[in-house]
Design a protein around this motif. Structure first.
Motif, PDB file in Angstrom:
ATOM      1  N   GLU A  34       0.868  -1.177   0.000  1.00 18.01           N
ATOM      2  CA  GLU A  34       0.000   0.000   0.000  1.00 18.01           C
ATOM      3  C   GLU A  34       0.906   1.228   0.000  1.00 18.01           C
ATOM      4  OE1 GLU A  34      -3.223   2.126   2.987  1.00 18.01           O
ATOM      5  OE2 GLU A  34      -2.310   0.213   3.549  1.00 18.01           O
ATOM      6  N   ILE A  35       0.734   2.081  -0.981  1.00 24.64           N
ATOM      7  CA  ILE A  35       1.534   3.307  -1.020  1.00 24.64           C
ATOM      8  C   ILE A  35       0.943   4.283  -0.014  1.00 24.64           C
ATOM      9  CG2 ILE A  35       2.203   5.283  -2.454  1.00 24.64           C
ATOM     10  CD1 ILE A  35       2.384   3.253  -4.809  1.00 24.64           C
ATOM     11  N   VAL A  36       1.773   4.708   0.948  1.00 23.40           N
ATOM     12  CA  VAL A  36       1.261   5.538   2.042  1.00 23.40           C
ATOM     13  C   VAL A  36       1.719   6.987   1.950  1.00 23.40           C
ATOM     14  CG1 VAL A  36       0.873   3.630   3.641  1.00 23.40           C
ATOM     15  CG2 VAL A  36       3.127   4.719   3.580  1.00 23.40           C
ATOM     16  N   GLU A  37       2.743   7.243   1.141  1.00 26.10           N
ATOM     17  CA  GLU A  37       3.186   8.626   0.935  1.00 26.10           C
ATOM     18  C   GLU A  37       3.734   8.751  -0.461  1.00 26.10           C
ATOM     19  OE1 GLU A  37       6.026  10.499   3.575  1.00 26.10           O
ATOM     20  OE2 GLU A  37       5.081   9.505   5.298  1.00 26.10           O
ATOM     21  N   ALA A  85       8.172  11.248  -7.676  1.00 27.79           N
ATOM     22  CA  ALA A  85       9.634  11.153  -7.564  1.00 27.79           C
ATOM     23  C   ALA A  85      10.031  10.393  -6.308  1.00 27.79           C
ATOM     24  CB  ALA A  85      10.235  12.551  -7.529  1.00 27.79           C
ATOM     25  N   TYR A  86       9.102  10.346  -5.354  1.00 32.47           N
ATOM     26  CA  TYR A  86       9.357   9.670  -4.073  1.00 32.47           C
ATOM     27  C   TYR A  86       8.078   8.967  -3.654  1.00 32.47           C
ATOM     28  CZ  TYR A  86       9.310   9.228   1.023  1.00 32.47           C
ATOM     29  OH  TYR A  86       9.158   8.744   2.296  1.00 32.47           O
ATOM     30  N   VAL A  87       8.211   7.740  -3.183  1.00 33.48           N
ATOM     31  CA  VAL A  87       7.066   7.071  -2.549  1.00 33.48           C
ATOM     32  C   VAL A  87       7.530   6.319  -1.311  1.00 33.48           C
ATOM     33  CG1 VAL A  87       5.731   6.750  -4.682  1.00 33.48           C
ATOM     34  CG2 VAL A  87       7.214   4.916  -3.892  1.00 33.48           C
ATOM     35  N   LYS A  88       6.602   6.160  -0.403  1.00 37.08           N
ATOM     36  CA  LYS A  88       6.797   5.242   0.722  1.00 37.08           C
ATOM     37  C   LYS A  88       5.697   4.201   0.608  1.00 37.08           C
ATOM     38  CE  LYS A  88       7.580   6.700   5.083  1.00 37.08           C
ATOM     39  NZ  LYS A  88       7.181   7.200   6.428  1.00 37.08           N
ATOM     40  N   VAL A  89       6.090   2.935   0.692  1.00 40.07           N
ATOM     41  CA  VAL A  89       5.121   1.849   0.567  1.00 40.07           C
ATOM     42  C   VAL A  89       5.193   0.989   1.821  1.00 40.07           C
ATOM     43  CG1 VAL A  89       6.725   0.314  -0.701  1.00 40.07           C
ATOM     44  CG2 VAL A  89       4.281   0.013  -1.007  1.00 40.07           C
ATOM     45  N   ARG A  90       4.040   0.560   2.288  1.00 42.04           N
ATOM     46  CA  ARG A  90       3.963  -0.362   3.423  1.00 42.04           C
ATOM     47  C   ARG A  90       3.554  -1.718   2.863  1.00 42.04           C
ATOM     48  NH1 ARG A  90       0.205   2.186   7.268  1.00 42.04           N
ATOM     49  NH2 ARG A  90       1.957   3.586   7.624  1.00 42.04           N
ATOM     50  N   ASP A 105       8.366 -13.178   4.886  1.00 44.54           N
ATOM     51  CA  ASP A 105       8.043 -13.826   6.162  1.00 44.54           C
ATOM     52  C   ASP A 105       6.767 -13.238   6.770  1.00 44.54           C
ATOM     53  OD1 ASP A 105      10.376 -15.445   6.087  1.00 44.54           O
ATOM     54  OD2 ASP A 105      11.558 -13.688   6.684  1.00 44.54           O
ATOM     55  N   MET A 106       6.031 -12.463   5.948  1.00 42.66           N
ATOM     56  CA  MET A 106       4.774 -11.847   6.362  1.00 42.66           C
ATOM     57  C   MET A 106       4.980 -10.838   7.494  1.00 42.66           C
ATOM     58  SD  MET A 106       2.644 -13.043   4.194  1.00 42.66           S
ATOM     59  CE  MET A 106       0.899 -12.947   4.664  1.00 42.66           C
ATOM     60  N   GLN A 107       6.176 -10.244   7.532  1.00 44.27           N
ATOM     61  CA  GLN A 107       6.456  -9.184   8.494  1.00 44.27           C
ATOM     62  C   GLN A 107       6.252  -7.833   7.807  1.00 44.27           C
ATOM     63  OE1 GLN A 107       7.347  -9.911  11.820  1.00 44.27           O
ATOM     64  NE2 GLN A 107       6.693 -11.897  11.010  1.00 44.27           N
ATOM     65  N   GLU A 108       5.541  -6.941   8.501  1.00 42.41           N
ATOM     66  CA  GLU A 108       5.283  -5.635   7.904  1.00 42.41           C
ATOM     67  C   GLU A 108       6.549  -4.783   7.892  1.00 42.41           C
ATOM     68  OE1 GLU A 108       1.420  -3.487   8.592  1.00 42.41           O
ATOM     69  OE2 GLU A 108       2.796  -1.996   9.439  1.00 42.41           O
ATOM     70  N   TYR A 109       6.757  -4.081   6.812  1.00 41.67           N
ATOM     71  CA  TYR A 109       7.880  -3.137   6.749  1.00 41.67           C
ATOM     72  C   TYR A 109       7.494  -1.990   5.831  1.00 41.67           C
ATOM     73  CZ  TYR A 109       9.392  -4.809   2.089  1.00 41.67           C
ATOM     74  OH  TYR A 109       9.467  -5.109   0.750  1.00 41.67           O
ATOM     75  N   GLU A 110       8.309  -0.940   5.885  1.00 37.53           N
ATOM     76  CA  GLU A 110       8.100   0.184   4.977  1.00 37.53           C
ATOM     77  C   GLU A 110       9.333   0.357   4.118  1.00 37.53           C
ATOM     78  OE1 GLU A 110       4.901   3.000   7.300  1.00 37.53           O
ATOM     79  OE2 GLU A 110       7.032   3.549   7.433  1.00 37.53           O
ATOM     80  N   LEU A 111       9.099   0.703   2.890  1.00 37.52           N
ATOM     81  CA  LEU A 111      10.189   0.917   1.945  1.00 37.52           C
ATOM     82  C   LEU A 111       9.999   2.292   1.318  1.00 37.52           C
ATOM     83  CD1 LEU A 111      12.541  -0.107   0.101  1.00 37.52           C
ATOM     84  CD2 LEU A 111      10.784  -1.070  -1.399  1.00 37.52           C
ATOM     85  N   GLU A 112      11.095   3.059   1.310  1.00 37.32           N
ATOM     86  CA  GLU A 112      11.063   4.353   0.645  1.00 37.32           C
ATOM     87  C   GLU A 112      11.856   4.255  -0.642  1.00 37.32           C
ATOM     88  OE1 GLU A 112      11.133   7.868   3.725  1.00 37.32           O
ATOM     89  OE2 GLU A 112      12.680   6.384   4.212  1.00 37.32           O
ATOM     90  N   GLY A 113      11.337   4.851  -1.699  1.00 38.39           N
ATOM     91  CA  GLY A 113      12.059   4.800  -2.959  1.00 38.39           C
ATOM     92  C   GLY A 113      12.002   6.134  -3.666  1.00 38.39           C
ATOM     93  N   GLU A 114      13.091   6.435  -4.371  1.00 37.22           N
ATOM     94  CA  GLU A 114      13.131   7.625  -5.218  1.00 37.22           C
ATOM     95  C   GLU A 114      13.434   7.197  -6.635  1.00 37.22           C
ATOM     96  OE1 GLU A 114      16.071  10.224  -3.557  1.00 37.22           O
ATOM     97  OE2 GLU A 114      14.762  10.803  -1.892  1.00 37.22           O
ATOM     98  N   LEU A 166      13.329   3.470  -8.372  1.00 36.09           N
ATOM     99  CA  LEU A 166      12.655   2.595  -7.405  1.00 36.09           C
ATOM    100  C   LEU A 166      11.222   3.075  -7.158  1.00 36.09           C
ATOM    101  CD1 LEU A 166      12.621   0.201  -5.489  1.00 36.09           C
ATOM    102  CD2 LEU A 166      13.806   1.620  -3.777  1.00 36.09           C
ATOM    103  N   ALA A 167      11.035   4.384  -7.040  1.00 35.02           N
ATOM    104  CA  ALA A 167       9.690   4.932  -6.859  1.00 35.02           C
ATOM    105  C   ALA A 167       8.804   4.566  -8.058  1.00 35.02           C
ATOM    106  CB  ALA A 167       9.755   6.452  -6.705  1.00 35.02           C
ATOM    107  N   ARG A 168       9.383   4.694  -9.249  1.00 37.38           N
ATOM    108  CA  ARG A 168       8.660   4.376 -10.475  1.00 37.38           C
ATOM    109  C   ARG A 168       8.270   2.896 -10.499  1.00 37.38           C
ATOM    110  NH1 ARG A 168       7.852   6.779 -15.344  1.00 37.38           N
ATOM    111  NH2 ARG A 168       8.877   8.597 -14.471  1.00 37.38           N
ATOM    112  N   ALA A 169       9.228   2.046 -10.143  1.00 34.82           N
ATOM    113  CA  ALA A 169       8.962   0.599 -10.166  1.00 34.82           C
ATOM    114  C   ALA A 169       7.872   0.242  -9.155  1.00 34.82           C
ATOM    115  CB  ALA A 169      10.248  -0.178  -9.878  1.00 34.82           C
ATOM    116  N   ILE A 170       7.938   0.823  -7.960  1.00 39.33           N
ATOM    117  CA  ILE A 170       6.925   0.537  -6.938  1.00 39.33           C
ATOM    118  C   ILE A 170       5.537   0.925  -7.460  1.00 39.33           C
ATOM    119  CG2 ILE A 170       6.055   1.246  -4.667  1.00 39.33           C
ATOM    120  CD1 ILE A 170       9.076   1.556  -3.819  1.00 39.33           C
ATOM    121  N   CYS A 171       5.420   2.119  -8.024  1.00 38.25           N
ATOM    122  CA  CYS A 171       4.118   2.582  -8.535  1.00 38.25           C
ATOM    123  C   CYS A 171       3.626   1.701  -9.674  1.00 38.25           C
ATOM    124  CB  CYS A 171       4.219   4.025  -9.020  1.00 38.25           C
ATOM    125  SG  CYS A 171       4.542   5.187  -7.695  1.00 38.25           S
ATOM    126  N   HIS A 172       4.523   1.384 -10.605  1.00 34.86           N
ATOM    127  CA  HIS A 172       4.175   0.573 -11.767  1.00 34.86           C
ATOM    128  C   HIS A 172       3.679  -0.816 -11.336  1.00 34.86           C
ATOM    129  CE1 HIS A 172       5.122  -0.908 -16.010  1.00 34.86           C
ATOM    130  NE2 HIS A 172       4.952  -2.029 -15.332  1.00 34.86           N
TER     131      HIS A 172
END
Ligand code: NI
Length: 159
Positions: free
Chosen positions: A75-78, A103-108, A113-122, A125-131
């Motif tokens: 889920e993109i949160v920012e 240009a920047y996203v944060k995704v949860r 291992d089904m552990q929640e984490y957040e990833l920030e990308g610019e 990486l931001a483009r790939a996450i959105c795509h």
């Protein structure tokens, strides 16, 4: 590990909404391994499960930053800014188009291992996450591209 067939535009499965993953099991672990192998074989930087015919919310990304990202139920949160650049997709072979993405996203997401984490990308990486997250909603870049689809340059043939 096995290379799976990549579905291409026109295949209805690419337009369907994916279901969240509820638990990790051997079969899903195998799917994730296969997705990485399939992506590397095709020289891609990201792949979403529907592209190999599985309607689950799973994405793999490797933009050559030394990490292999697995995003489950992402889920993109920012998001911030915008970049307008050429973009391609393994499901639209031989083509690219101009697409504006944050240009920047944060995704949860959950990891494998089904552990929640957040990833920030610019940038890439931001483009790939959105795509890839768009694939999970049945969306392709052709839905948001600016202008027309363009043919990729032929790779120079060896003499
Ligand atoms: Ni794609």
């Amino acid at each position: 590990m096995a290379i799976r067939q990549v579905r291409t535009i026109g295949d209805d499965i690419l337009r369907k909404e994916c279901k969240p993953v509820k638990e990790m099991n051997r079969r899903t672990k195998q799917l994730i391994e296969d997705m990485f192998e399939t992506m590397y074989e095709a020289n891609g930087v990201g792949l979403a499960a529907p592209q190999v015919g599985i309607l689950k919310q799973i994405v793999v990304i490797d933009v050559d930053d030394g990490n292999q990202y697995v995003l489950i139920n992402p889920e993109i949160v920012e998001q911030e800014g915008s970049r307008t650049e050429p973009e391609g997709c393994l499901s639209i072979p031989g083509k690219h188009a101009i697409v504006t993405r944050p240009a920047y996203v944060k995704v949860r997401a959950l990891d494998e291992d089904m552990q929640e984490y957040e990833l920030e990308g610019e940038e890439l990486l931001a483009r790939a996450i959105c795509h890839e997250c768009a694939h999970l909603r049945g969306e392709l870049y052709v839905d948001v591209m600016e202008g027309e689809l363009m043919d990729n340059e032929e790779e120079a043939s060896e003499e």
